[in-house]
Every structure is written in C-alpha cells, then in structure tokens.
Design a protein around this motif. Structure first.
Motif, PDB file in Angstrom:
ATOM      1  N   ARG A 618       0.821  -1.211   0.000  1.00  8.60           N
ATOM      2  CA  ARG A 618       0.000   0.000   0.000  1.00  8.60           C
ATOM      3  C   ARG A 618       0.856   1.264   0.000  1.00  8.60           C
ATOM      4  O   ARG A 618       0.482   2.268  -0.613  1.00  8.60           O
ATOM      5  CB  ARG A 618      -0.915   0.017   1.215  1.00  8.60           C
ATOM      6  CG  ARG A 618      -0.179   0.195   2.540  1.00  8.60           C
ATOM      7  CD  ARG A 618      -1.120   0.377   3.714  1.00  8.60           C
ATOM      8  NE  ARG A 618      -0.412   0.852   4.880  1.00  8.60           N
ATOM      9  CZ  ARG A 618       0.313   0.084   5.670  1.00  8.60           C
ATOM     10  NH1 ARG A 618       0.416  -1.209   5.404  1.00  8.60           N
ATOM     11  NH2 ARG A 618       0.946   0.587   6.711  1.00  8.60           N
ATOM     12  N   LEU A 619       2.021   1.207   0.676  1.00 11.69           N
ATOM     13  CA  LEU A 619       2.819   2.436   0.751  1.00 11.69           C
ATOM     14  C   LEU A 619       3.361   2.803  -0.616  1.00 11.69           C
ATOM     15  O   LEU A 619       3.462   3.973  -0.966  1.00 11.69           O
ATOM     16  CB  LEU A 619       3.958   2.261   1.753  1.00 11.69           C
ATOM     17  CG  LEU A 619       3.473   2.136   3.195  1.00 11.69           C
ATOM     18  CD1 LEU A 619       4.621   1.729   4.089  1.00 11.69           C
ATOM     19  CD2 LEU A 619       2.871   3.441   3.668  1.00 11.69           C
ATOM     20  N   GLU A 620       3.714   1.784  -1.391  1.00 11.03           N
ATOM     21  CA  GLU A 620       4.182   2.043  -2.751  1.00 11.03           C
ATOM     22  C   GLU A 620       3.061   2.677  -3.566  1.00 11.03           C
ATOM     23  O   GLU A 620       3.238   3.693  -4.245  1.00 11.03           O
ATOM     24  CB  GLU A 620       4.626   0.725  -3.392  1.00 11.03           C
ATOM     25  CG  GLU A 620       5.152   0.886  -4.794  1.00 11.03           C
ATOM     26  CD  GLU A 620       5.462  -0.460  -5.431  1.00 11.03           C
ATOM     27  OE1 GLU A 620       5.035  -1.482  -4.892  1.00 11.03           O
ATOM     28  OE2 GLU A 620       6.108  -0.465  -6.483  1.00 11.03           O
ATOM     29  N   LEU A 621       1.870   2.064  -3.463  1.00 10.69           N
ATOM     30  CA  LEU A 621       0.714   2.576  -4.202  1.00 10.69           C
ATOM     31  C   LEU A 621       0.398   4.009  -3.773  1.00 10.69           C
ATOM     32  O   LEU A 621       0.249   4.906  -4.610  1.00 10.69           O
ATOM     33  CB  LEU A 621      -0.483   1.645  -3.938  1.00 10.69           C
ATOM     34  CG  LEU A 621      -1.835   2.068  -4.512  1.00 10.69           C
ATOM     35  CD1 LEU A 621      -1.755   2.121  -6.020  1.00 10.69           C
ATOM     36  CD2 LEU A 621      -2.924   1.091  -4.083  1.00 10.69           C
ATOM     37  N   LEU A 622       0.330   4.221  -2.446  1.00 12.19           N
ATOM     38  CA  LEU A 622      -0.018   5.564  -1.960  1.00 12.19           C
ATOM     39  C   LEU A 622       1.064   6.569  -2.324  1.00 12.19           C
ATOM     40  O   LEU A 622       0.779   7.709  -2.670  1.00 12.19           O
ATOM     41  CB  LEU A 622      -0.226   5.533  -0.436  1.00 12.19           C
ATOM     42  CG  LEU A 622      -1.429   4.709   0.030  1.00 12.19           C
ATOM     43  CD1 LEU A 622      -1.392   4.513   1.531  1.00 12.19           C
ATOM     44  CD2 LEU A 622      -2.721   5.417  -0.380  1.00 12.19           C
ATOM     45  N   GLY A 623       2.322   6.113  -2.238  1.00 12.87           N
ATOM     46  CA  GLY A 623       3.420   7.020  -2.577  1.00 12.87           C
ATOM     47  C   GLY A 623       3.376   7.422  -4.034  1.00 12.87           C
ATOM     48  O   GLY A 623       3.761   8.532  -4.402  1.00 12.87           O
TER      49      GLY A 623
END
Lengths: 694, 280
Positions: A618-623
């Motif tokens: 998720r952090l990759e996606l959100l980033g």
C-alpha cells in the motif's frame, strides 16, 4: 516515562554548490520515551544519518527543533553520546586512554580514583580489560566498536546515538555485539536511537522501528511497534509468532521504497526532465515550463502560448474553487488556459480522462486509487492526485415518506428496515465513490449491513431528486446542492451529513495521469495555484454574495445556487435549521493536502467491502498516487506556506482510531468485518502509461 | 620426452635465480652503478683527465689527505672534509631548527584560525617560490655577517613547507575526531593536546622532511657565495685554487654532499615514524 525526546517538525536543507539546495529531511515529527530503543531504517540517502547528527547537535535543523527534556538541542554535548559508524577512536591513544579522555573531560569534578574506577568498569563492561593498553590498530573491528560503545556509555549519557554501529562487522561478531549492546542498554536504561539498514537487527534491538522514505525530502513513512518482551534472546525473538509478520512489514516497506524510486526515475526519464522533486533551483519554480509535447530544453526559455487544460467536472458545490478561479481570473493566464468541461455522469468523465480528451478532472477522492487498482473491471490506469479540492459537503437525503414513518435517526432506520424485510435502495453518484464509502461506513456502524440490507445504485446527481419523486430510490447521498434542491422541493429530508460520519474527509480531488503531470509541471502548478487562491475565497464567509453570484451562472449551478449556500442548513425534517460550520471546506485547516493516511483509509474500505484485496504494497501505491510534493509546488506558486499532514491516528465519528501504520488492525476492529485477504497489487506499468497518456 | 624437456626449460630459469638470492639482490646495483662508473671512466679518457678525472683518478688524487684523514686541521680554512661538513651541518642545524620551531608555531596558528590562515595564504604562496639565494643579498645587508646570513637563508628556505604542511594537517583533521571533541566538549587545551597535535604530526614531518632537503640545498649554495669554511666553501675554494687535483676534490665533495643530504632526509623520516608511532 513521559516524552523524553521530541523531534518537532524538523526540516534539513543543505545548500548546493550551484546555488540550489537539497532538502534532505522534511517535516520529521517523532517522540521518543525515556529508555526507549528506536531504530531508523531506510535506503541509503534517506537522511537517517542526517537525523542522527541533528539529534547529536552536530548539525542544526533548517526549521523545526529538537527538544530533550524540554530543552532545545543546539550544540553537541556529553548527554548525547554518538557511536560513529567508523568508531572514531583516536588511533594514537590506547583503549584506556580513549575511554579516559571522555571520562576525564566530562567528569572532571569527580575524584581521580572514582574516574579510574569508572574507566576500568566501562572497559570491563565490554569485555576488553585484557586489551586496555592496546592501541586501536591492534584491535579487530568488533573490538574497536566495543571500545566506542564503552567510551560512549562511560559518561552515562541520557541518549545514545548509534550510526550503523555494526555495519562493518562480520555476521558472527555482529550477532554477539548486538546481544551485548542490548544487555548494556537495558542495564544502563539509556534511551537509544540507532541507524541501521539491517532488518533483523532493528527487530531484535528496538521497541519501535521508524521507516524513512527515500530522499530527497525524506520523511517518516511508517512506524512499527516491536512488541517482544524484554529481556530478549535472539532465538526467542526469531521464534516469536509475530516475527515474520513484522519482518515482512519492514522488508515490504524497503522494497516498496526501492520500486518507488525506480518508478519515479523511469517516469522522469520517459518525460525527459530531471525529477526535481527535492532539488529546486534557486531561481524558484518556473511556472512556464510545460509544453504540449515536451520538452527540448532550448524551447523552455522562449515565450510561449499558454497551455490549454481541459478540466472535467460535475456541477456541484465542490467545484466552487474552479468557478471562482475562472470568474476572477486567478489562473496565471500566461501559463495556462483552463477549459472547464461539464459532465452529467462520473463514468463519462472518467472515460474521457482515460482517453486523454481531458488532461485533468475534479473527481471523487476515491477515484485516483480506484483507477490505479482497476476497480470495477477496468484496466488499471496510473492516476495521481496532486491536491484535494474540497472536503465534506455530502448529506444523506431520504424520501419524505420515511420521515412520516418516524425515521429520524439511524437507529430508527435500522428498526424500520428490519420491519420492512426488503432492502433499502440508495443512490450514490458513483459506485465506489467517497460518498458510498462514507454511507457504507455509517450504515455498518449503526448495525445495518450495507451489502445485504441496502441496494446501491449509481445515478447522475442531477436525476437524484427525480428518483425520489418517482420512488425509484428511497434516498441518496450527494453534495449539498442536490440535497438542498430535494429538501426545497419537499421531496426529501436529511438523515445524516458527513459531519456525522467523518468530519473533514477528502471529498473531491484533482486527478490526472502521472505522465501528464511529469510532462507539464508548470501547467499543473499554475492550475493548482489558481484553485488554491480561489479556495481561500470560497472559505471566506464575507465573500458569500459574490460566491452566490458566480455559482448562479448557468454553466455552474444555475439560478438555484443560492439555496445551497444558505447560512442555515435546512434538514427538511421540520426541525429548526442549524448553522453547520465547516460543512464545505476548501482551503483552511490544511484542506489541500493529498493525504496518504486518508488514502490508506480508502484502501481499507475497498478491501472491507471485498472490492479488492488489501494491498500489501500500500505504501508504494499511496506514494505513487498521492503527491504532496506537487501540492507543495502549487502552494509555493500561489504564495502559501507548504502544508504537511498530521501523522497521528485520526478518528471518524465512530471514534475508532485509524492508524495509517496499522490499517489491518483497524479493519479487524470494525464491526462485522471479516479479516480481508492481503495481496500485492501490481501497479500500472510504464508502457501502458505511456500509451494511454499520449 | 618432449614433455619433460619443456618442463625443464620452463623451470630452469627459476631454479637458477633461486640459487643465489644474495646475488639477485645486489645484481641491479652492481650492473647499473658499474655501468655508470665505466661510462664515467670512458668520458674521462675521451676528454682527458685534466678536464674530467675518472673515478680512479678521483680516489687516487684525493686519498691523502681528504679521504684517509677527514679530520685534519691545518688552521684557517684548511680543514678535513669531515670538519667542513660539520661546519655546514652546524649552520643547517641552527637555521633548520629555528625554521622548525617558528614554522610549526606559525603553521599551527594559520591552521587553527581560519581568518588568519586565509589572510596570509597569498603571502605564503608568493614567498615560498622565491629561490634560496635570492634571500642572500638582503640578509647580508640586514645582518652584515656572512655566517648569520647563511643561517637566515637556511631558515627562510626551510620554513615554508613546514608552515604549509602544519596548517594543512590541522585543517585536514578528520571530522570524526573533531566530532568526538565536540560531543565531549573538550577544552581548547585538551583538544590541542589530544587531537590536534597527534593528528597533525604526520603532516608536520612531511613538511620537515621537505624542509631538510631544501636547507641542505641552500647551505651549499650560500657557502659558495660567501663564507668561511663549510662544504660549499670547500668546493668553491678548490675550484679557485685550480690545482692538479681540484677537479677530483670537487667531485669527492659533491659525493659527500649527496650522501649527507640523503642521511639527513632518512634521519628526519625515521624520527617522524618514531614520533607518529601508534597513529595512522
């Protein structure tokens, strides 16, 4: 055990030789308790060591401050001992002399005998009594590091700072030293901050692991609590049932950061511009950099026609900033010409955006993520959001027939539904929109199962009033303007507003393709800046008559705009209208931030309702999707100070805290929610992106 | 057959070299120096021993008294080469010693204080390039004494590398060490004695080593111009005397000058390594 160390909003900027500057750390907030062991982990260049040097006082923060016991850190001092990566022992002094230098200079007032005792004890603590009279050149790397630790602890610092202390050691030595360090720190009760890039080391030693995002403009990406009981033994820790889960979190974070970095550089390379997110030339942001088919450098400087931006929207109170910006010429006319393109249905708007017929759109806050995930069977599309356009403004409007049956509260609705035996039909502007997520959340919190007891149907906001009249639907959730129309026409009444669900939620956001944003930085900045300036006017109560005049124009809301802008909010339930402060928010209270924590909540709801697995990356996606860096650029272009999100957990009206570092626990705590599957989500690839954005 | 033959031919040279390690060690010197002496002797035969004496002539011409009695003293300036070298060394010791003390002090100041270091840098950069003998006339005018002037020339020649290296050494103290002193909040005196001096010693000795070479260079030149006694004086005196063995005396003196210069260089290097022991 109150807060001992406070890192408050720390930013560190290094000047560059060419006159520009490098923002190493941005808006770091962290509180550390007395006796706590905290690790900083991240890829090289993420500013971990910079932060450590700031804590040591060896360098000063460019803005913000560091407090220890309420006093600001301004210079180095013996209460904060540093163990440097390369040991920093004085090579011309023996082990004893190295330790003695620290003890003698810091404890100069103690008697000689006592100092000697402390020196001997410190050397003995790290098991080097036999080597006390050797010089560092005669010691192995592990022994040198032990001397450095002995020197640091000999003067009983309040804070021990370790900069990759075991980085240069072989695995066996490292393991032994970690164990020793853990014991020593625990016995001394010293608060410790350690920089490392070793995941297992961080888990073994720390109470909390702070994961830093890539530099430039590195920030805290996630904080992981390590719950293992102390004293710890390596084997016990490794065999702990949570160990591999926690390790997976850390490794996953590092992987996502690496991919994010690769992704950013490949997008930048494809766009032919240097990804200058952190390195801003001293000349500032050039508002005139974009060009229709980017970007031979020679052409950047010359005079140019303003760039045309076709911006899609659905009429509603949410787009007030767009209307005001156009009416009052707040867009930089030399840089951009904004063509507003109205739509009646969200699916039409999104289709045009994907066809690149629109460059930018004002969409529901859920759209950028939904587009990337390809929800609803669509092809995943690399949308990003550079700013939030509006917050709040939704209300749930029910048919007046329900009011006659006594449905005034959520509990009434639940009871009514149980008696009725057939599902409620509710219209939403778009399936999967923010409005639907809020409605579902509110219903579920009130004991109504949104999947079994409610049928959701997508209607154009313009036809919702009609739907009530024809009893096609029992109610709808929409923006204030549509709701006010239905109330005014005595078709419906308001059962809940989003102040009852999540006050301050992101409602509409600016959405565009990643590639377009990369190719047209100047145009995007100018667009964002104009919307922000207009948003400030929209939030200004004194401008209300002007706002009504503008929105009453036919291309926006038409002559009935006034009813949506009444000071009093008429619930239409025969009760006295109330003033709802902050019902629509455009500018103040950090409204513009594209906030990844809010994005994490949206993802949690997507998986809660079974629309997609919860993304383990998720952090990759959100980033990739949420771009506060672009928001900051637009803020700067508009002359506003930069904004930053709050890292603290936030609460919706159900008072359950949502912690962006731990969304799965939130999901588990929600009523009736089964534990969702967690899976990595492939992000839209560059080739697909390049094709689609052309 | 062919296999074993090729094996022996491969291993043969190795075996031959290994047989005589001592010979292998000195062989390059013997060959090269021997060749040089032969060349010299040949040149001498071509030019005539009057203009350029060969190595054999040099030894036979100067054997008595210059080689076999280094410390004869016939009064005045007629002294053995040992005395002459000692006279020169005495002057170097004075000038060089003074240069070391003053140079380290000035270099330390320039290194510790950035303002002064920056301000004086241009002056140092200009003065250090001045050839030693250019100082001689002005020092004669100031001191009115050939001996003092020679010492001054040594001093002014030797001081620059010492100043520069000391200052650089202090400025180049690794940040790790200065960080240690900042964290421990060492007093200035502790900082200098525990960190600055030990960290700077190797740099200072580099400067001292360059300086001693320059000093020895300068003394010979200065003595040739104007002095009583000293190895430089001896060379110039031999040339002026114009006797049969003058050329041989000059060549012998040159060899002595070279050997003493080498010895001085090694002495300073050795001292440096002893002082800096344990460091770096």
């Amino acid at each position: 055990m109150g807060r001992f160390l406070t890192i408050d909003d720390v930013t560190k900027v290094f000047p560059l030789k060419d006159g520009g500057h490098y923002i190493a750390l941005k808006d770091i907030d962290l509180e550390i308790k007395e006796g706590e062991f905290v690790s900083l982990i991240g890829h090289s260049g993420c500013g971990k060591s910079t932060l450590l040097n700031l804590l040591a006082g060896l360098t000063q923060a460019s803005s913000g401050g560091i407090l220890i016991d309420g006093r600001e850190v301004k210079e180095p001092g013996p209460d904060r001992m540093v163990v440097f990566q390369n040991y920093s022992l004085l090579p011309w002094q023996t082990v004893r002399q190295n330790v003695a230098l620290a003890v003698n200079s810091v404890m100069a007032s103690s008697p000689v005998a006592e100092r000697k005792q402390i020196i001997d004890r410190s050397i003995k603590m790290v098991g080097l009594s036999h080597a006390a009279d050797k010089v560092p050149a005669e010691l192995s790397g592990g022994m040198k590091q032990r001397v450095a630790i002995a020197r640091a602890l000999s003067i009983r610092p309040r804070l021990l700072l370790l900069d990759e202390p075991f980085g240069a050691l072989d695995a066996l030595t490292r393991g032994n030293l970690q164990q020793q360090l853990m014991q020593i720190c625990q016995e001394a009760g010293v608060t410790t901050v350690m920089v490392t890039h070793d995941v297992d080391e961080a888990l073994l030693l720390s109470d909390r692991v702070v994961m830093m995002t890539n530099g430039p403009e590195a920030e805290i990406g996630q904080i992981l609590n390590v719950p293992f009981a102390r004293p710890r033994q390596r084997l016990e820790v490794i065999e702990h049932p949570d160990y591999y889960h926690l390790r997976g979190e850390l490794i996953g974070f590092l992987h996502q950061q690496r991919r994010l970095r690769q992704h950013r550089s490949s997008v930048a390379a494809a766009a032919g511009v240097v990804a200058a997110s952190g390195v801003v030339a001293a000349t500032g942001i050039d508002g005139r950099q974009g060009d229709a088919n980017a970007l031979p450098p020679a052409r950047k400087q010359g005079p140019r026609r303003p760039e045309t931006i076709r911006l899609g929207f659905l009429p509603g109170l949410d787009i007030a900033p767009l209307a005001v910006a156009l009416d009052q010429s707040l867009f930089d006319g030399a840089a951009i010409e904004v063509v507003p393109v109205p739509f009646a249905r969200w699916d039409r708007l999104e289709a045009k955006l994907l066809e690149a017929d629109l460059q930018v759109a004002i969409t529901s806050a859920t759209s950028p993520l939904a587009l990337n995930l390809g929800l609803g069977g669509r092809t995943p599309w690399p949308a990003i959001t550079p700013m939030t356009v509006s917050r709040n403004g939704n209300a749930l409007c029910m048919a007046r027939s329900l009011l006659a049956q006594g449905v005034r509260r959520r509990a009434d609705l639940r009871q009514w539904l149980l008696n009725r035996g057939q599902p409620l039909t509710l219209a939403v502007p778009e399936l999967g929109s923010m409005a639907e997520l809020l409605l579902r959340h509110w219903l579920a919190a009130g004991g109504i199962d949104p999947d079994r007891q409610v049928r959701f149907t997508a209607l154009s906001p313009m036809t919702m009033g009609g739907g009530l009249r024809t009893q096609q639907i029992d109610g709808f959730i929409a923006g204030r303007y549509r709701v006010a129309e239905a109330v005014e026409d005595r078709q419906g009444y308001v059962l809940a507003t989003d102040l009852d669900i999540w006050s301050g939620h992101p409602e509409k956001v600016l959405t565009c393709s990643e590639r377009w944003a990369e190719d047209h930085p100047g145009a995007l900045d100018a667009l964002g800046a104009g919307l922000m300036k207009a948003a400030e006017r929209c939030d200004d109560g004194g401008q209300r008559p002007e706002l009504i005049r503008i929105l009453s124009q036919n291309q926006w809301l038409g002559r009935r705009a006034e009813i949506a802008l009444q000071r009093q909010f008429d619930y239409g339930n025969d009760e006295k209208p109330q003033a709802l402060l902050q019902f629509n928010r455009y500018h103040f209270d950090r409204a513009h931030i594209p906030n990844r924590a809010e994005g994490a909540w949206i993802l949690s709801q997507f998986s809660r309702w079974g629309w997609c697995p919860f993304p383990s990356n998720r952090l990759e996606l959100l980033g990739q999707v949420y771009r506060p860096d672009l928001c900051d650029r637009a803020l700067a272009a508009a002359g506003y100070p930069s904004l930053r999100p709050d890292r603290h957990p936030f609460r919706l009206a159900d008072d359950l805290p949502f912690d962006q570092d731990n969304p799965l626990d939130y999901l588990k705590a929600l009523p009736g929610a089964p534990e969702p599957p967690v899976a990595p989500i492939p992000l839209p690839s560059l080739s697909a992106r390049a094709l689609l954005s052309r | 057959m062919s296999h074993s033959a090729s094996a022996t031919s491969l291993s043969q040279p190795t075996r031959r070299r290994l047989k005589n390690p001592v010979l292998r060690g000195v062989l390059p010197y013997v060959v090269c120096i021997g060749g040089f002496l032969l060349l010299w002797q040949a040149l001498s035969l071509i030019l005539g021993t009057g203009r350029l004496p060969g190595p054999i002539n040099v030894i036979t011409d100067t054997w008595d008294p210059y080689i076999n009695q280094p410390f004869f003293d016939n009064g005045g300036t007629s002294k053995g080469l040992g005395w002459q070298i000692l006279i020169s060394l005495q002057r170097v010791a004075l000038g060089y010693g003074l240069a070391a003390v003053v140079g380290i002090a000035i270099g330390g100041l320039l290194g510790l204080n950035r303002f002064i270091g920056k301000g004086f840098d241009p002056v140092i950069q200009v003065l250090r390039t001045v050839p030693p003998l250019a100082w001689f006339p002005i020092s004669l005018m100031v001191f009115q004494n050939a001996n003092t002037s020679a010492i001054f020339v040594i001093f002014i020649t030797a001081i620059w590398p010492i100043i520069i290296n000391t200052a650089v050494g202090i400025r180049e103290i690794p940040e790790d060490y200065t960080n240690v002193s900042r964290v421990l909040r060492l007093r200035k005196s502790e900082y200098i004695s525990n960190i600055v001096i030990p960290a700077t010693v190797p740099y200072v000795f580099t400067g001292l080593r360059i300086a001693v070479g320059l000093a020895w260079l300068a003394i010979v030149a200065a003595e040739m111009l104007k002095a009583d006694g000293g190895i430089g004086y001896f060379i110039w005196d031999a040339y002026n005397a114009g006797g049969d063995s003058s050329s041989s005396q000059i060549i012998l003196a040159i060899i002595y000058v070279g050997l003493v210069g080498l010895a001085l260089d090694r002495l300073v290097a050795w001292t440096g390594s002893k002082v800096a022991q344990g460091g770096h």
